[in-house]
Design an enzyme around this catalytic site. Structure first.
Site, PDB file in Angstrom:
ATOM      1  N   THR A 139       0.849  -1.194   0.000  1.00  0.00           N
ATOM      2  CA  THR A 139       0.000   0.000   0.000  1.00  0.00           C
ATOM      3  C   THR A 139       0.884   1.244   0.000  1.00  0.00           C
ATOM      4  OG1 THR A 139      -1.848  -1.071   1.141  1.00  0.00           O
ATOM      5  CG2 THR A 139      -1.735   1.323   1.273  1.00  0.00           C
ATOM      6  N   PHE A 153       1.197   5.060   0.882  1.00  0.00           N
ATOM      7  CA  PHE A 153       0.635   6.060   1.780  1.00  0.00           C
ATOM      8  C   PHE A 153       1.179   7.437   1.412  1.00  0.00           C
ATOM      9  CE2 PHE A 153       0.130   2.152   4.039  1.00  0.00           C
ATOM     10  CZ  PHE A 153      -0.964   2.319   4.874  1.00  0.00           C
TER      11      PHE A 153
END
Length: 354
Positions: free
Chosen positions: A256, A258
């Protein structure tokens, strides 16, 4: 040298390291005073990017890269503290992947504060309650995090840095696998584990939650009803749950991305990414016309997504990530041309790729 002599040598080197860290701390304190006088930010992503490149070059592969960067992260985190301290918000409670990403980016020596939603994180930064927020914006297998991206359109905040967090989900519960009837987790995590869930728990109800930590709490509170959760081991430990299965994401390289959001603009580092938000007129080929500008200037598109404007039905905002910095050519000239042809056009930030 024999074992005793080697240990003595290590002790001597350790003493030198501590002395050098003390000298570095004294310099950092002076830097903090100068930044405070100039009202300059403590966190300078482009400076950190250059330092990482220099460290890796100096290392020459002698130390494991991951270990070297982990050591350096804590040293820099201590520097943030010595320069005056920093507050960073994330989607809470403690134990979420956002919490882990914030720790990985800023280290243990800053103040980390959990918030109940992405909107609360944005609001806290805008009010000056915290210096930065850490927000998930894109997963390598499940796409953009729409709940987070929607906040950017009307916020004055900018993306000033990014964090790539490896996401290795686990199944956690206070009961045996055979007793599981309901599985809680954040919608993104449920999506990342979709195939695994279908193969292993095809009849279990999947219930989305605000965060993986909340999911773990539900699993602990409703264990007698057959509840379990998906999330990271930190969340399992905090909720007192057992990890029943590890690395259950459908793709082993699940990552992921960020965004670190704040009020500052990051200067060019030489290896940057820029995130742009824009709308196009309701005319045939208008999106193609915009995209052709990037082709004209030889700019690589890294990501393209759309979201409803929420202001007018069936109208959309487009989010594009491109290679380059908004203040560096050729992207600077490209953006200048685009601004005049889009009803809404906004640069959400330029930041180092590293």
């Amino acid at each position: 040298m024999n074992l005793s002599e080697l240990r003595d040598e290590i002790d001597r080197i350790d003493a030198q390291l501590v002395e050098l860290l003390k000298q570095r701390s004294a310099c950092v304190h002076e830097v903090g005073q100068l930044k405070k006088a100039d009202n300059a930010p403590i966190f300078v992503p482009e400076r950190e990017s250059a330092l990482i490149a220099k460290l890796l070059k100096l290392n020459g592969g002698a130390l494991p890269e991951k270990s070297l960067l982990a050591i350096w992260r804590q040293i820099v985190s201590c520097s943030f503290h010595l320069e005056g301290g920093m507050k960073v918000g994330y989607l809470g409670p403690e134990g979420t992947w956002s919490h882990q990403a914030a720790l990985n980016r800023f280290g243990e020596s800053i103040t980390l504060l959990p918030y109940p939603s992405f909107a609360h994180v944005f609001s806290a930064v805008e009010r000056g309650e915290i210096n930065y927020g850490v927000i998930p914006i894109e997963n390598s297998t499940d796409g953009n995090v729409s709940q987070a991206m929607d906040n950017f359109a009307h916020s004055p905040l900018r993306i000033c840095a990014q964090v790539h967090q490896s996401v290795q989900n686990c199944l956690m519960a206070a009961i045996d696998r055979a007793a599981i009837r309901t599985i809680y987790s954040h919608p993104q995590v449920l999506g990342q584990c979709r195939q695994w869930l279908q193969q292993n728990f095809p009849t279990a109800e999947q219930v989305p939650t605000a965060s993986t930590t909340v999911a773990a709490q539900y699993a602990a509170e409703h264990a007698e009803e057959g509840a379990a959760a998906l999330g990271n081991p930190m969340a399992a430990a905090k909720a007192g749950l057992q990890v029943l299965a590890e690395n259950i994401q459908d793709h082993p390289d699940n990552t992921t991305r960020f965004a670190v959001i704040g009020r500052q603009s990051t200067q060019p580092s030489g290896h940057d990414r820029t995130t742009i938000c824009f709308s196009v007129p309701h005319v045939a080929g208008s999106l193609v016309t915009v995209l052709q500008h990037f082709q004209k200037f030889g700019i690589n598109l890294l990501c393209l997504d759309s979201r409803p404007t929420r202001d007018t039905a069936w109208e959309y905002l487009f989010y594009v990530d491109v290679a380059g910095h908004e203040d560096a050519e050729p992207l600077k000239s490209c953006l200048a041309e685009l601004r005049g042809g889009c009803p809404m056009f906004k640069v959400l930030g330029s930041y180092p790729e590293q």
